[in-house]
Design an enzyme around this catalytic site. Structure first.
Site, short mmCIF file in Angstrom:
data_model
loop_
_atom_site.label_atom_id
_atom_site.label_comp_id
_atom_site.label_asym_id
_atom_site.label_seq_id
_atom_site.Cartn_x
_atom_site.Cartn_y
_atom_site.Cartn_z
N GLU A 160 0.75 -1.19 0.01
CA GLU A 160 -0.24 -0.07 0.08
C GLU A 160 0.74 1.29 0.03
OE1 GLU A 160 -3.00 2.06 3.13
OE2 GLU A 160 -3.22 -0.05 2.79
N ASP A 161 2.05 1.22 0.60
CA ASP A 161 2.75 2.74 0.87
C ASP A 161 3.94 2.51 0.32
OD1 ASP A 161 0.56 3.52 2.31
OD2 ASP A 161 1.31 2.71 4.40
#
Length: 704
Positions: free
Chosen positions: A115-116
């Protein structure tokens, strides 16, 4: 999954077993002397906690996962200024202390990488296998740039579908949210409140249903501190003032130990403090609290039979409160919870609540599905080999998962019928708000799990799906029953379907449907068949007489031979509003008085020999209703209630406040609503006012 730094308002009480300070340990471990070419010291605490539950665990994969997570998150910081890697470390330590197995811990270390960071799912799959990849993908958020306002509900939908195949997805999400809630203090107050509300409405009920009490109770306290800061501070001060309350429980615990020791029952007796929300609820229920109210006794034994032996000894040597006894061993809760609950009074009259369970029951009570480990087992295949079910629920292995209970299966079924994100989000919160489940038996011997309060309508759709549109009635315990009949735990239900497959549900069914599956199916059918939702042409009515006309006369139409022009009035004893089930009776002057179906006035009229008149609601939506608010007395309660009423667009016609009794007060309001459909929202808004514990429709004795 990112969230932010320390929360100065977080609960500071210690549990019976000391809990590690994850923030301090994660930061200290990260910033300590760690050479890049050897085993990272940062996961030392994780490894220690993991080995406490799984002594033979292979830590190699955890070390590799940490190296990838640390390198990919390097240079990222949380809003508190801490290196971002402290977050996945803390989440992993939470799960390790609960006893999660190695695969779950590996995925939790990596849960934010896709996600990051630039790490892809393909990389995770190649490095750690399909199972870890599935768990990481399950907790990865959908991009807001792609989904807009629907990103949050659609992320939860994706996560729940993944949980249906592997409950470890939700275990990681719950631990992730717990750490984020612990570190929410640097966020803006409005964002704190928004996150806390989602936690309250969705994640806490999920933690309860998955049996993860250790996470649920702390999440409740954190949400309490954010959404109700004044009540939280009052409760915290109350607990601090009664810091020595544990002495009273300790004395009872010592007496219990002596009783069990003399009886030859090996048992561990612990004093278990209540968390803040539990203390708050108990104070609202009982008013003044005594020393033993601030905790419970927990008795841990080795075998199931020992639980009942302990119960017998305690009930023999102390004075039991029989009304407090509950047996969740013989009849476990739907979230796997097992325990005996009782309460006993000592010689000094002090009452102590007691929980009795085995060590294994206690582990499951605290960690729920996390304690069950990998929900897949190796099974024999047709060729004599062995294989395991993959994380996506592949067909190569046979699922052996006791952690997908009826409520989760039902949720996964109805969410497919709710393509609209708003419908899904509202239905999800309504479904999770049901805190009890019943089991009913089908006529063919099968069972159906339904929420408490479910009706025959819900049973029909649970058993037959869309074919239940043709349902015309039901048999409950062998007797014919209306579709509106509420079912009890253990009832046998047999929905009866019409031969005409073209028949469909009535709009009235929505009044009796409690499950989202039934409501969504009925609503969809009515939307496709708008003619079925239109009321039949009403008989002509004469205008209300000037002397006796009420605003209520525009809401109901009387249909009865010989009474085509009757004036219709709503009974003041029960103030019916659409879409209540109503019954009418002819009264003096040729008028028809309309009562709610359950009004005592209906029985009284029948006893007098009055024949009911068929009535139904007309098209007008405006209505008048009388509501009773039960509350604990406090300053500004009346002002806050009237403000909540005005906020939803209702007008106060009259209001009465009864004198307080035992710190409780009753407010009665007669209100004018522009739309009867707004009644549930109005009652919800009144219940959310601090101190209000119930809001109900008025039910007065019928006048002569």
């Amino acid at each position: 999954m990112s969230a932010e730094a320390t929360n100065p308002g977080a609960p500071s009480r210690r549990r019976a077993r000391p809990r590690l300070d994850l923030r301090r340990l994660g930061r200290a471990a990260l910033l300590g002397p760690t050479a890049r070419d050897r085993v990272p010291d940062a996961i030392g605490h994780v490894a220690e906690a993991h080995r406490a539950h799984h002594p033979e665990a292979d830590l190699t994969i955890l070390r590799r996962a940490y190296v990838l997570a640390e390198s990919s998150h390097r240079g990222q910081f949380r809003k508190s200024g801490e290196p971002y890697i402290t977050h996945p470390l803390a989440v992993t330590l939470i799960l390790a202390e609960l006893g999660a197995e190695t695969t779950t811990l590996t995925a939790s270390l990596l849960h934010d990488t896709v996600e990051d960071t630039d790490v892809t799912l393909d990389q995770v799959r190649a490095e750690f296998g399909e199972e870890v990849c599935y768990l990481v993908d399950g907790v990865t958020k959908l991009e807001k740039v792609d989904y807009g306002a629907a990103a949050e509900p659609e992320t939860f939908r994706k996560m729940l579908v993944a949980t249906g195949n592997d409950v470890r997805v939700m275990s990681i999400k719950l631990a992730d949210r717990l750490h984020n809630m612990r570190t929410l203090g640097v966020m803006r107050p409005e964002k704190q409140a928004r996150i806390a509300k989602v936690t309250r409405d969705v994640l806490i009920p999920l933690a309860e249903r998955l049996g993860v009490q250790a996470l649920k109770t702390e999440l409740e306290d954190l949400v309490f501190a954010i959404l109700h800061p004044e009540e939280y501070e009052r409760t915290r001060a109350l607990v601090a003032e009664n810091a020595d309350a544990g002495d009273a429980l300790a004395a009872v615990a010592e007496s219990a130990r002596a009783v069990l020791r003399d009886a030859g029952i090996p048992a561990e007796v612990l004093v278990r403090p209540r968390h803040f929300v539990s203390v708050h609820r108990l104070r609202l229920k009982r008013g003044e609290l005594s020393g033993t109210d601030f905790g419970r006794l927990l008795v841990l034994v080795g075998e199931d039979a020992d639980c009942y032996a302990v119960l017998g000894e305690l009930h023999t040597c102390f004075t039991p409160l029989i009304s407090e006894f509950k047996d969740f061993i013989a009849a476990p809760k739907f979230n796997l919870y097992q325990s005996l609950h009782t309460a006993v009074a000592g010689s000094d009259g002090a009452v102590a609540e007691v929980l009795i369970r085995t060590h294994q029951m206690h582990r499951v009570a605290e960690a729920g599905v996390v304690a069950l480990g990998n929900p897949y087992t190796v099974v024999d295949t047709a060729d004599g080999g062995a294989t395991a079910g993959d994380a996506s629920g592949g067909a190569d292995g046979e699922r052996a998962d006791p952690t997908r209970p009826g409520w989760l299966s039902r949720l996964l079924e109805w969410q497919e019928s709710a393509p609209d994100p708003d419908t899904f989000w509202i239905s999800l919160q309504a479904d999770l708000a049901e805190d009890r489940e019943i089991t009913v038996f089908r006529a063919d011997g099968g069972t159906l799990g339904l929420p408490a309060g479910a009706s025959c309508v819900d049973a029909a759709y649970a058993q037959y799906g869309d074919a239940a549109h043709a349902c015309v009635g039901a048999r409950v315990n062998g007797r014919l029953a209306a579709l509106a009949t509420r079912l009890g735990d253990g009832d046998t239900v047999q929905p009866l379907l019409a031969q005409d497959a073209a028949s469909g549900p009535s709009p009235d069914w929505l009044d009796h449907a409690r499950t989202p599956a039934a409501r969504i199916a009925i609503t969809s059918w009515l939307a496709e068949h708008p003619e079925a939702a239109k009321p039949q042409a009403a008989a002509p009515r004469a205008p209300a007489s000037p002397g006796g006309g009420r605003r209520a006369a525009v809401h109901a139409v009387a249909e009865a031979p010989g009474l085509p022009d009757a004036t219709v009035r709503l009974a003041g004893c029960c103030t019916p509003v659409p879409p209540d089930v109503v019954t009418g009776f002819a009264v003096r002057g040729g008028a028809v008085t309309v009562h709610r179906g359950g009004c005592p006035g209906v029985s009284r009229m029948r006893a007098m020999g009055r024949e009911p008149v068929e009535v139904r609601w007309g098209r007008a939506a405006e209505c008048r209703v009388t509501l009773v608010a039960e509350a604990f007395g406090r300053p500004r309660l009346l002002a806050d209630l009237t403000e909540a009423i005005a906020a939803v667009g209702a007008a106060v016609v009259s209001a009465t406040v009864e004198p307080p009794s035992e710190q409780r007060v009753r407010h009665t309001y007669t209100l004018q609503l522009q739309d009867a459909a707004g009644l549930p929202a109005l009652m919800r808004a009144m219940r959310e006012v601090a101190g209000v514990y119930d809001v109900s429709r008025a039910q007065h004795p019928a006048s002569a």
